[in-house]
Design a protein around this motif. Structure first.
Motif, mmCIF file in Angstrom:
data_model
loop_
_atom_site.group_PDB
_atom_site.id
_atom_site.type_symbol
_atom_site.label_atom_id
_atom_site.label_comp_id
_atom_site.label_asym_id
_atom_site.label_seq_id
_atom_site.Cartn_x
_atom_site.Cartn_y
_atom_site.Cartn_z
ATOM 1 N N CYS A 290 42.690 53.474 21.973
ATOM 2 C CA CYS A 290 43.485 52.635 21.075
ATOM 3 C C CYS A 290 43.924 51.322 21.713
ATOM 4 C CB CYS A 290 44.698 53.412 20.578
ATOM 5 S SG CYS A 290 45.839 53.908 21.894
ATOM 6 N N TYR A 291 43.815 51.236 23.047
ATOM 7 C CA TYR A 291 44.245 50.011 23.733
ATOM 8 C C TYR A 291 43.140 48.964 23.822
ATOM 9 C CZ TYR A 291 48.306 52.744 25.101
ATOM 10 O OH TYR A 291 49.441 53.501 25.082
ATOM 11 N N GLY A 292 41.912 49.309 23.441
ATOM 12 C CA GLY A 292 40.820 48.354 23.482
ATOM 13 C C GLY A 292 39.571 48.951 24.100
ATOM 14 N N ASP A 293 38.484 48.162 24.092
ATOM 15 C CA ASP A 293 37.183 48.616 24.616
ATOM 16 C C ASP A 293 37.084 48.257 26.094
ATOM 17 O OD1 ASP A 293 34.590 49.315 25.114
ATOM 18 O OD2 ASP A 293 33.748 48.356 23.334
ATOM 19 N N PHE A 294 37.598 49.138 26.933
ATOM 20 C CA PHE A 294 37.593 48.891 28.372
ATOM 21 C C PHE A 294 36.168 48.902 28.943
ATOM 22 C CE2 PHE A 294 42.007 50.143 27.853
ATOM 23 C CZ PHE A 294 42.664 49.283 28.711
ATOM 24 N N GLN A 295 35.289 49.732 28.371
ATOM 25 C CA GLN A 295 33.927 49.823 28.906
ATOM 26 C C GLN A 295 33.192 48.496 28.754
ATOM 27 O OE1 GLN A 295 31.614 53.179 27.621
ATOM 28 N NE2 GLN A 295 29.669 52.187 28.051
ATOM 29 N N GLN A 296 33.272 47.891 27.588
ATOM 30 C CA GLN A 296 32.593 46.614 27.379
ATOM 31 C C GLN A 296 33.217 45.520 28.236
ATOM 32 O OE1 GLN A 296 29.753 46.186 25.541
ATOM 33 N NE2 GLN A 296 29.760 44.203 26.572
ATOM 34 N N ALA A 297 34.542 45.566 28.377
ATOM 35 C CA ALA A 297 35.213 44.574 29.222
ATOM 36 C C ALA A 297 34.744 44.695 30.664
ATOM 37 C CB ALA A 297 36.724 44.747 29.137
ATOM 38 N N PHE A 298 34.586 45.942 31.137
ATOM 39 C CA PHE A 298 34.117 46.158 32.511
ATOM 40 C C PHE A 298 32.690 45.651 32.694
ATOM 41 C CE2 PHE A 298 31.614 48.943 35.317
ATOM 42 C CZ PHE A 298 32.212 48.647 36.530
ATOM 43 N N VAL A 299 31.782 45.985 31.773
ATOM 44 C CA VAL A 299 30.383 45.555 31.896
ATOM 45 C C VAL A 299 30.298 44.032 31.902
ATOM 46 C CG1 VAL A 299 28.142 45.539 30.733
ATOM 47 C CG2 VAL A 299 29.446 47.666 30.898
ATOM 48 N N ASP A 300 31.071 43.389 31.045
ATOM 49 C CA ASP A 300 31.052 41.914 31.010
ATOM 50 C C ASP A 300 31.566 41.328 32.321
ATOM 51 O OD1 ASP A 300 30.107 42.107 28.436
ATOM 52 O OD2 ASP A 300 32.054 41.733 27.484
ATOM 53 N N ARG A 301 32.672 41.876 32.835
ATOM 54 C CA ARG A 301 33.221 41.373 34.094
ATOM 55 C C ARG A 301 32.268 41.621 35.254
ATOM 56 N NH1 ARG A 301 38.551 41.384 35.464
ATOM 57 N NH2 ARG A 301 37.740 41.009 37.568
ATOM 58 N N TYR A 302 31.638 42.777 35.283
ATOM 59 C CA TYR A 302 30.734 43.122 36.383
ATOM 60 C C TYR A 302 29.538 42.181 36.405
ATOM 61 C CZ TYR A 302 28.715 46.267 39.882
ATOM 62 O OH TYR A 302 28.224 46.797 41.050
ATOM 63 N N ARG A 303 29.027 41.853 35.230
ATOM 64 C CA ARG A 303 27.877 40.947 35.170
ATOM 65 C C ARG A 303 28.261 39.556 35.671
ATOM 66 N NH1 ARG A 303 26.832 41.636 30.337
ATOM 67 N NH2 ARG A 303 25.133 43.161 30.508
ATOM 68 N N VAL A 304 29.461 39.114 35.332
ATOM 69 C CA VAL A 304 29.922 37.800 35.796
ATOM 70 C C VAL A 304 30.115 37.798 37.306
ATOM 71 C CG1 VAL A 304 31.848 36.178 35.712
ATOM 72 C CG2 VAL A 304 30.979 37.177 33.600
ATOM 73 N N GLU A 305 30.713 38.857 37.841
ATOM 74 C CA GLU A 305 31.022 38.916 39.266
ATOM 75 C C GLU A 305 29.771 39.079 40.119
ATOM 76 O OE1 GLU A 305 33.765 38.462 40.811
ATOM 77 O OE2 GLU A 305 35.321 38.588 39.270
ATOM 78 N N PHE A 306 28.857 39.961 39.694
ATOM 79 C CA PHE A 306 27.747 40.341 40.554
ATOM 80 C C PHE A 306 26.391 39.825 40.088
ATOM 81 C CE2 PHE A 306 30.993 43.552 41.327
ATOM 82 C CZ PHE A 306 31.043 43.541 42.712
ATOM 83 N N GLY A 307 26.288 39.374 38.851
ATOM 84 C CA GLY A 307 25.010 38.867 38.365
ATOM 85 C C GLY A 307 24.084 39.947 37.856
ATOM 86 N N PHE A 308 24.517 41.203 37.839
ATOM 87 C CA PHE A 308 23.688 42.296 37.338
ATOM 88 C C PHE A 308 24.601 43.443 36.931
ATOM 89 C CE2 PHE A 308 24.233 42.966 41.869
ATOM 90 C CZ PHE A 308 24.565 44.305 41.957
ATOM 91 N N THR A 309 24.026 44.411 36.234
ATOM 92 C CA THR A 309 24.738 45.643 35.912
ATOM 93 C C THR A 309 23.871 46.822 36.345
ATOM 94 O OG1 THR A 309 23.806 45.713 33.681
ATOM 95 C CG2 THR A 309 25.927 44.591 33.953
ATOM 96 N N ILE A 310 24.465 48.013 36.400
ATOM 97 C CA ILE A 310 23.714 49.210 36.784
ATOM 98 C C ILE A 310 23.539 50.047 35.525
ATOM 99 C CG2 ILE A 310 23.582 51.169 38.360
ATOM 100 C CD1 ILE A 310 25.493 49.740 40.202
ATOM 101 N N HIS A 311 22.419 49.868 34.870
ATOM 102 C CA HIS A 311 22.187 50.480 33.566
ATOM 103 C C HIS A 311 22.153 52.002 33.676
ATOM 104 C CE1 HIS A 311 20.822 50.776 29.449
ATOM 105 N NE2 HIS A 311 19.822 51.563 29.833
ATOM 106 N N GLY A 312 22.841 52.668 32.768
ATOM 107 C CA GLY A 312 22.802 54.117 32.711
ATOM 108 C C GLY A 312 23.714 54.820 33.699
ATOM 109 N N ARG A 313 24.387 54.082 34.568
ATOM 110 C CA ARG A 313 25.259 54.709 35.574
ATOM 111 C C ARG A 313 26.625 55.000 34.947
ATOM 112 N NH1 ARG A 313 25.575 54.007 41.124
ATOM 113 N NH2 ARG A 313 23.298 53.951 41.036
ATOM 114 N N PRO A 314 27.149 56.202 35.111
ATOM 115 C CA PRO A 314 28.490 56.504 34.584
ATOM 116 C C PRO A 314 29.548 55.584 35.187
ATOM 117 C CG PRO A 314 27.336 58.526 35.190
ATOM 118 C CD PRO A 314 26.504 57.385 35.713
ATOM 119 N N ILE A 315 30.552 55.277 34.397
ATOM 120 C CA ILE A 315 31.657 54.421 34.840
ATOM 121 C C ILE A 315 32.884 55.306 35.054
ATOM 122 C CG2 ILE A 315 33.161 52.492 34.220
ATOM 123 C CD1 ILE A 315 30.868 51.426 32.487
#
Length: 881
Positions: free
Chosen positions: A192-217
């Motif tokens: 109910c507080y928001g979509d933390f998963q999407q926020a994390f994926v967006d931040r991770y891509r900005v910080e590192f330039g890639f994401t780890i597809h399929g990896r549990p968060i």
């Protein structure tokens, strides 16, 4: 009705008075903090004037003010701080734990400017030290000592508002990112507080330039940010006026294109429906706001001024050299490397990178030549150029957009194996070959090998020192190759007597941080190209390198002519030479031949001793780093360290020698010890200054659960017009020392003592700096390794100056027995034993009696400007994250 309410900021120059008057009216007044001709005390005068004007009655300046009508006064002031800084206040002493009397002198042990041999630091503010016999030790469950005490903590409550955060990370990674879902509204699959998963994926891509597809968060922890707010609200909404803003006057102001008529407005007459086109000035009683041409100012409902910066057409910058643009591009290139360093420090998790700042970032041209670097660690900077150039030749067309290269092997320009270099090519639109490279080199606390920390003092072969990478694609097509990286980091453990990395998660997290730093560099390079075009950016890259070449040539030319004197007209070259010795007796010999006409030089290390059966062998890249560092120090102007510095120089190193060992030679000590001796030999040949401590004093300890590495400061050498600095890192390193609190919180040791070892600097007309004494008490059994030099041959003095004292490594057993460990040793220490490190002092310069040797050539003292201001404060704040 409430009375007057005053909030006062009493500064060193101005005093600002804010008042809320009875009825809600607000007043602001600015006065000089010191104006004895008109008043004695600025805060009182501000209160007097406002009350006099608002109440319509006289309050004589010479009489006390009646406080009856005042509800409260809140005042903050820098008067005491300024008095302390300006030495105008009361006499000051510092009270500190015994054994740490010089802690503020040593500071973080790093020097502010890596190329200044006369190290200038702020003067201490106290005149006396009072040491107290007290000690608070953090509790550790694994501690086997019996004197630990828990820290007391104080908590409190306040009126707060809250915002929810989740600290998230991918499974099997240690780099967590604190995420707010404020801008990601909740969906069917989110809380109910928001979509933390999407926020994390967006931040991770900005910080590192890639994401780890399929990896549990994973959720590491839940955090709540509490924001304290006062009930003091003076915001009053403005009402639209319905009329055009009144022009107070028109004046003529000079801008980039000459004088322009400029409208002047009074802020108090502006309303929220007014728009002020530039050029214009908005004036109130305390400030003047300039609205430049092509900009527009508007007033908000709360009375703030918002300026919309226009898109004024930038003057075209051509590829031809312009001195102003040369300076701009020099700083832009350096800024890219500095911002890469900020990202690396912020996203890394290891003590080595995050606290000790044992890393370097740099920008390279399409040929792999160094363009610019941040002022990080000198031993990394010249060597990284060799690494990038090796990859351009080794991989060739296999370098693709989305690839990131990992390397640490000495044959590929590596320094020693714990220094992992991450290289990313920068491609422009339509280019098949990289237009730039960005790279960083960071020291990892452990990558395997025969001892924890991967700094074995007794290694005799490269494979004993940890995992090896030559041209390893750590990221391929945008995917982080975690499985392959793990296999490579654990590979040393397949050999008998060896171990794979003991800090795998730290390695992976720091590698991702290094990739993220390069990603930031690519963004900045791309922005620069978009702003100026690729042709212009690469043209100024060449101009900067040529400028550095000219500066080095002129320095060598002036040195040769000063030595040859009138004979420079008829003599074709100048020859100078020097030698020094490693503690095992291996000589490092140098002969320099300088052409006084074109400013070129040949640095010939023929006569240097053979590769040793130990780890003080230094790859060619290390000697190159030492040489480029020395040349940059000799140049009397502020130029970026880059490939151009080496253009006038030819470097000759005999194969099979200490400075050009075989591929399988152990090299871990060459980077941190031999590099310092090479610098000493070069400066000795040029008679620049006495020797500094000549060692990085490497201390490593750990077991299967932890590993820690540090380098420790010593004394710097004196010069023709300066004393050596005490307790500072010199020449090829500039790492910070870990804060005592962080050291004791994360590792099973107690720091008993860290202070100057007075009297260890060499005497002279100018004295060498003192080394330090540092004592570590072990709270459980650990493997201790020390890798040091200058324990036999002391740092030399110059022109009659005395040598600095040699260092010592002492182990104190629990029964009080003291053992000299020598310069290089690895041993198991027991609970309650104490390691005492005494670092070398710097050499003195000139005869101690005051008569300087006639051979000495005093260098002109450069005027020192104390760095200060908002940019300086911001950088210090960033470096202390």
């Amino acid at each position: 009705m409430p009375g007057f309410e005053f909030a006062i900021d009493r500064g060193g120059t101005f005093t600002d008075v804010f008042a809320r008057c009875p009825g809600g009216k607000t007043r602001v007044m600015k006065l000089l903090s010191e104006d004895p001709a008109h008043y004695v005390d600025a805060p009182r005068e501000g209160i007097r004037r406002i009350m006099e004007e608002e109440l319509g009655q006289k309050f004589p300046i010479e009489e006390p003010l009646d406080p009856t009508g005042i509800s409260w006064i809140r005042m903050g002031t820098t008067v005491a701080t300024n008095a302390l800084l300006e030495r105008r206040g009361e006499r000051c002493a510092i009270v500190i734990t015994r054994g740490f009397r010089d802690l503020l002198h040593i500071g973080n042990q790093a020097r502010p400017s890596i190329f200044d041999l006369a190290i200038q630091m702020p003067e201490k503010l106290y005149e006396a030290v009072i040491e107290v016999d007290e000690r608070v030790v953090l509790h550790q469950d694994s501690c086997q000592l019996h004197s630990s005490k828990k820290l007391k903590m104080v908590t409190g409550k306040s009126q707060i508002s809250t915002e929810e955060f989740l600290n998230l990370r991918y499974e099997r990674t240690d780099c967590a990112i604190m995420v707010s879902a404020k801008n990601n509204p909740c969906g069917p699959d989110s809380c109910c507080y928001g979509d933390f998963q999407q926020a994390f994926v967006d931040r991770y891509r900005v910080e590192f330039g890639f994401t780890i597809h399929g990896r549990p968060i994973l959720v590491d922890d839940v955090r709540v940010r509490g924001t304290g707010r006062t009930d003091f609200n003076v915001e009053m909404k403005l009402q639209p006026s319905g009329t055009l803003a009144r022009i107070e006057m028109v004046t003529s102001c000079y801008f980039e294109n000459g004088y322009l008529d400029t409208n002047v407005y009074l802020l108090e007459e502006l309303s929220c429906d007014h728009t002020i086109p530039g050029p214009a000035m908005i004036i109130d009683r305390n400030s003047t706001i300039l609205v430049e041409p092509d900009c527009t100012a508007t007033v908000t409902e709360l009375g703030d001024v918002r300026i919309l910066v226009g898109n004024a057409k930038r003057a075209n910058v051509s590829t031809f050299l312009d001195p102003i643009q040369l300076s701009i591009f020099s700083h832009r290139f350096m800024s890219i490397a500095e911002q890469m360093g900020r990202v690396l420090q912020r996203t890394a998790i290891s003590t080595n990178i995050k606290e000790r700042l044992d890393f370097s970032c740099a920008l390279f041209g399409p040929d792999g030549g160094l363009v610019s670097n941040a002022p990080h660690i000198p031993v990394h900077l010249g060597a990284m150029q060799e690494t990038v150039q090796f990859q351009t030749k080794a991989l060739g067309e296999n370098l693709k957009n989305g690839d990131v290269i990992l390397s640490n092997h000495p044959c590929a320009g590596g320094s020693h194996l714990p220094d992992l270099t991450v290289i990313t090519p920068v491609f422009a639109a339509g280019s098949e070959w990289p237009v730039f490279f960005v790279a960083n080199r960071g020291h990892h606390a452990d990558i395997g090998g025969i001892t924890p920390g991967s700094m074995p003092p007794h290694s005799t072969a490269l494979d004993q020192e940890g995992a090896v990478f030559i041209s390893f694609k750590v990221v391929q097509d945008g995917e982080f190759q975690e499985k392959a990286v793990i296999e490579a980091l654990l590979a040393p453990g397949l050999q008998s007597g060896n171990s794979g990395t003991r800090r795998l998660q730290d390695n992976l997290a720091d590698l991702r941080a290094q990739v993220a730093a390069n990603h930031k560099g690519i963004q900045l390079v791309t922005e620069l190209i978009g702003e100026y075009t690729l042709e212009v950016v690469q043209a100024y890259m060449g101009h900067i390198q040529k400028n550095a070449e000219r500066a080095v040539r002129e320095t060598l030319r002036e040195f040769a002519r000063s030595k040859l004197g009138p004979a420079a007209i008829t003599t074709s070259s100048l020859q100078v030479q020097a030698e020094d010795f490693m503690d095992d007796g291996t000589p490092i010999r140098l002969k320099v031949e300088i052409d006084p006409d074109d400013g070129s030089a040949v640095f010939d290390f023929s006569g240097t001793g053979l590769e040793v059966y130990g780890n003080c062998n230094a790859p060619r890249a290390i000697t190159l780093s030492a040489l480029i560092y020395c040349l940059r120090c000799l140049v009397g102007q502020d130029i970026p360290l880059n490939q151009g510095c080496l253009a006038p120089v030819q470097l000759l190193i005999p194969e099979g020698s200490l400075l050009a060992p075989s591929e399988q030679a152990a090299v871990v000590g060459g980077n941190v010890l031999t590099s310092q001796r090479v610098v000493d030999v070069i400066f000795k040949a040029f008679e620049v200054c006495a020797a500094s401590q000549g060692c990085m004093n490497n201390v490593t300890f750990g077991d299967d659960e932890c590993g820690y590495y540090e380098t420790v400061a010593g004394g710097s050498g004196a010069g023709p017009n300066w004393h050596g600095r005490s307790g500072v890192h010199t020449h090829m390193t500039n790492t910070r020392i870990t804060d005592p609190e962080i050291l004791e919180k994360r590792y099973p040791v107690v720091l008993k003592r860290f202070e100057l070892n007075h009297g260890t600097g060499g005497a002279g007309q100018f004295n060498g700096g003192d080394g330090v004494a540092r004592e570590l008490l072990f709270r459980r059994p650990l493997l201790l390794s020390v890798l040091t030099e200058r324990r036999v041959f002391s740092p030399y003095g110059l022109h009659g100056g005395q040598p600095g004292a040699a260092g010592r490594n002492i182990l104190i057993k629990t029964n009080g027995r003291k053992i000299n460990l020598g310069g290089k040793k690895s041993l198991l220490v027991q609970t309650g034993e104490c390691f005492c490190l005494y670092t070398p002092g710097g050499g003195g310069y000139g005869q101690p009696s005051g008569a300087v040797d006639q051979l000495a050539q005093p260098r002109s003292a450069k005027k020192i400007f104390s760095e200060r201001g908002s940019v300086f404060d911001y950088r210090n704040a960033q470096e202390s994250v």
